[in-house]
Motif scaffolding. Structure first.
Motif, PDB file in Angstrom:
ATOM      1  N   UNK A   1      55.231   1.829  39.648  1.00  0.00           N
ATOM      2  CA  UNK A   1      55.444   0.407  40.152  1.00  0.00           C
ATOM      3  C   UNK A   1      57.012  -0.153  39.973  1.00  0.00           C
ATOM      4  N   UNK A   2      57.449  -0.198  38.897  1.00  0.00           N
ATOM      5  CA  UNK A   2      58.647  -0.666  38.676  1.00  0.00           C
ATOM      6  C   UNK A   2      59.704   0.223  39.476  1.00  0.00           C
ATOM      7  N   UNK A   3      59.658   1.443  39.331  1.00  0.00           N
ATOM      8  CA  UNK A   3      60.629   2.501  40.201  1.00  0.00           C
ATOM      9  C   UNK A   3      60.494   2.119  41.390  1.00  0.00           C
ATOM     10  N   UNK A   4      59.434   1.723  41.933  1.00  0.00           N
ATOM     11  CA  UNK A   4      59.202   1.513  43.560  1.00  0.00           C
ATOM     12  C   UNK A   4      59.925   0.102  43.786  1.00  0.00           C
ATOM     13  N   UNK A   5      59.951  -0.794  42.822  1.00  0.00           N
ATOM     14  CA  UNK A   5      60.547  -1.955  43.066  1.00  0.00           C
ATOM     15  C   UNK A   5      62.089  -1.863  42.948  1.00  0.00           C
ATOM     16  N   UNK A   6      62.656  -1.137  41.936  1.00  0.00           N
ATOM     17  CA  UNK A   6      64.041  -0.912  41.879  1.00  0.00           C
ATOM     18  C   UNK A   6      64.753   0.025  43.219  1.00  0.00           C
ATOM     19  N   UNK A   7      63.646   0.848  43.701  1.00  0.00           N
ATOM     20  CA  UNK A   7      64.055   1.872  44.914  1.00  0.00           C
ATOM     21  C   UNK A   7      64.180   0.856  46.177  1.00  0.00           C
ATOM     22  N   UNK A   8      63.225  -0.299  46.145  1.00  0.00           N
ATOM     23  CA  UNK A   8      63.338  -1.176  47.228  1.00  0.00           C
ATOM     24  C   UNK A   8      64.693  -2.027  47.332  1.00  0.00           C
ATOM     25  N   UNK A   9      65.173  -2.378  46.226  1.00  0.00           N
ATOM     26  CA  UNK A   9      66.152  -3.032  46.000  1.00  0.00           C
ATOM     27  C   UNK A   9      67.343  -2.067  46.433  1.00  0.00           C
ATOM     28  N   UNK A  10      67.558  -0.828  46.203  1.00  0.00           N
ATOM     29  CA  UNK A  10      68.583   0.095  46.521  1.00  0.00           C
ATOM     30  C   UNK A  10      68.512   0.601  47.772  1.00  0.00           C
ATOM     31  N   UNK A  11      67.199   0.781  48.473  1.00  0.00           N
ATOM     32  CA  UNK A  11      67.114   1.209  49.716  1.00  0.00           C
ATOM     33  C   UNK A  11      67.473   0.050  50.608  1.00  0.00           C
ATOM     34  N   UNK A  12      67.067  -1.254  50.510  1.00  0.00           N
ATOM     35  CA  UNK A  12      67.254  -2.219  51.253  1.00  0.00           C
ATOM     36  C   UNK A  12      68.698  -2.563  51.349  1.00  0.00           C
ATOM     37  N   UNK A  13      69.550  -2.370  50.098  1.00  0.00           N
ATOM     38  CA  UNK A  13      71.114  -2.969  50.152  1.00  0.00           C
ATOM     39  C   UNK A  13      71.693  -1.760  50.895  1.00  0.00           C
ATOM     40  N   UNK A  14      71.238  -0.324  50.924  1.00  0.00           N
ATOM     41  CA  UNK A  14      71.603   0.734  51.577  1.00  0.00           C
ATOM     42  C   UNK A  14      71.509   0.568  53.096  1.00  0.00           C
ATOM     43  N   UNK A  15      70.310  -0.046  53.675  1.00  0.00           N
ATOM     44  CA  UNK A  15      69.848  -0.300  54.866  1.00  0.00           C
ATOM     45  C   UNK A  15      70.732  -1.342  55.463  1.00  0.00           C
ATOM     46  N   UNK A  16      71.155  -2.364  54.729  1.00  0.00           N
ATOM     47  CA  UNK A  16      72.181  -3.238  55.316  1.00  0.00           C
ATOM     48  C   UNK A  16      73.459  -2.414  55.451  1.00  0.00           C
TER      49      UNK A  16
END
Length: 321
Positions: free
Chosen positions: A40-55
């Motif tokens: 779950x922690x890995x998912x949360x970190x990936x959300x930060x990474x992917x959302x920032x890349x999506x920007x």
């Protein structure tokens, strides 16, 4: 301020609190095991990474493959600072150090490379990411070389990381819907027309790249302190591709899609964690299916909006207050 904290925003806050409460309760009750909590922690970190890349990619239209490099800057900044100041205040300081270093590096990278487009920009940012990794490997004892750094003090927990993730999504969504977001969208659709309308192309491109890079650094800082060990191999080309897959699968320009995609791939990783090669095959199959049946991604550019749902309910129900 009033526009930001409307009924739709409050509904999202309430929804996030419900999710947090449920997951936290399941962790405390032992229903969610330690291995599942780590996933779950890995998912949360990936959300930060992917959302920032999506920007950068989905909102501003700049094809970057350098996110793993900026993540590594945050991770190594945290590891190095915490060796000297192993406290929660040291962790906060390490995040700031990582963001400052990332800002300087991203400015050096962005100003010349963002004049490129498409595949050329992707290759340039990938080259910068690999340069960062090679520099880290060759800095000897300061960064641990190829071995990396271990025994990093752990400070983030589920609560802290969930808050960081929620704030990241809120800030990026607010930027997307601001005048900056409209400028980025205009540049993505037509640079020539945007320039003719008075938009400073270089300034707005660089700002989107810088913001995305800083959030990648934040994710790296969280990663380093939570997992307590880092090495250069964790931030190679494959990591940049993993982040890109999450962003593309969810839908470029949709942060809601990013969250759904990160959770979907996180569950796949958890289920098939013993079968690394088969997991890569599943990734490939998912992308092929997506390109055939839904080339715009799971959500396309669409965002789930409680504000729209509330407005629709109000329009359909004359007694709604």
């Amino acid at each position: 301020m009033k526009k930001r904290f409307n009924k739709g925003t409050l509904a999202w806050i309430f929804f996030a609190l419900i999710i947090f409460g449920v997951v936290r309760l399941l962790i405390e009750a032992g229903i969610i095991k330690r291995s599942q909590e780590i996933a779950i922690i890995a998912i949360l970190i990936n959300i930060i990474l992917a959302a920032s890349l999506n920007l950068i990619l989905g909102v501003a239209g700049q094809f970057s493959l350098g996110h793993a490099g900026f993540m590594s800057i945050g991770a190594y900044s945290t590891a190095i600072v915490l060796k000297t100041v192993p406290t929660i205040w040291g962790f906060g300081l390490s995040i700031l150090v990582g963001i400052v270093v990332t800002t300087v590096v991203s400015l050096i990278v962005a100003i010349p490379t963002l004049r490129l487009k498409g595949d050329y920009l992707a290759i340039a940012t990938l080259g910068i990411s690999e340069m960062i990794r090679i520099i880290v490997v060759n800095m000897g004892d300061f960064t641990g070389g190829a071995i990396g750094i271990s025994n990093i003090p752990r400070f983030p927990n589920f609560t802290m990381i969930f808050i960081f993730t929620a704030l990241t999504l809120y800030i990026l969504s607010a930027l997307k819907n601001s005048r900056f977001g409209r400028a980025w969208h205009g540049i993505k659709e037509d640079e020539i027309a945007s320039g003719a309308m008075g938009i400073n192309l270089t300034k707005d491109k660089v700002s989107a790249f810088l913001i995305g890079a800083c959030f990648a650094s934040l994710a790296g800082s969280i990663y380093a302190s939570y997992y307590t060990i880092i090495m250069p191999g964790l931030f190679d080309f494959n990591k940049s591709v993993d982040i890109l897959v999450i962003a593309v699968l969810g839908g470029l320009g949709s942060f809601t899609g990013t969250v759904i995609s990160a959770i979907t791939l996180g569950v796949i990783n958890l289920v098939f964690q013993r079968y690394a090669q088969e997991r890569v095959i599943i990734y490939s199959i998912l992308l092929i299916i997506m390109m055939i049946f839904k080339p715009s991604g799971l959500m396309g550019k669409y965002e789930l909006s409680f504000k729209k749902l509330l407005k629709r309910r109000k329009d359909n129900d004359p007694t709604y207050d």
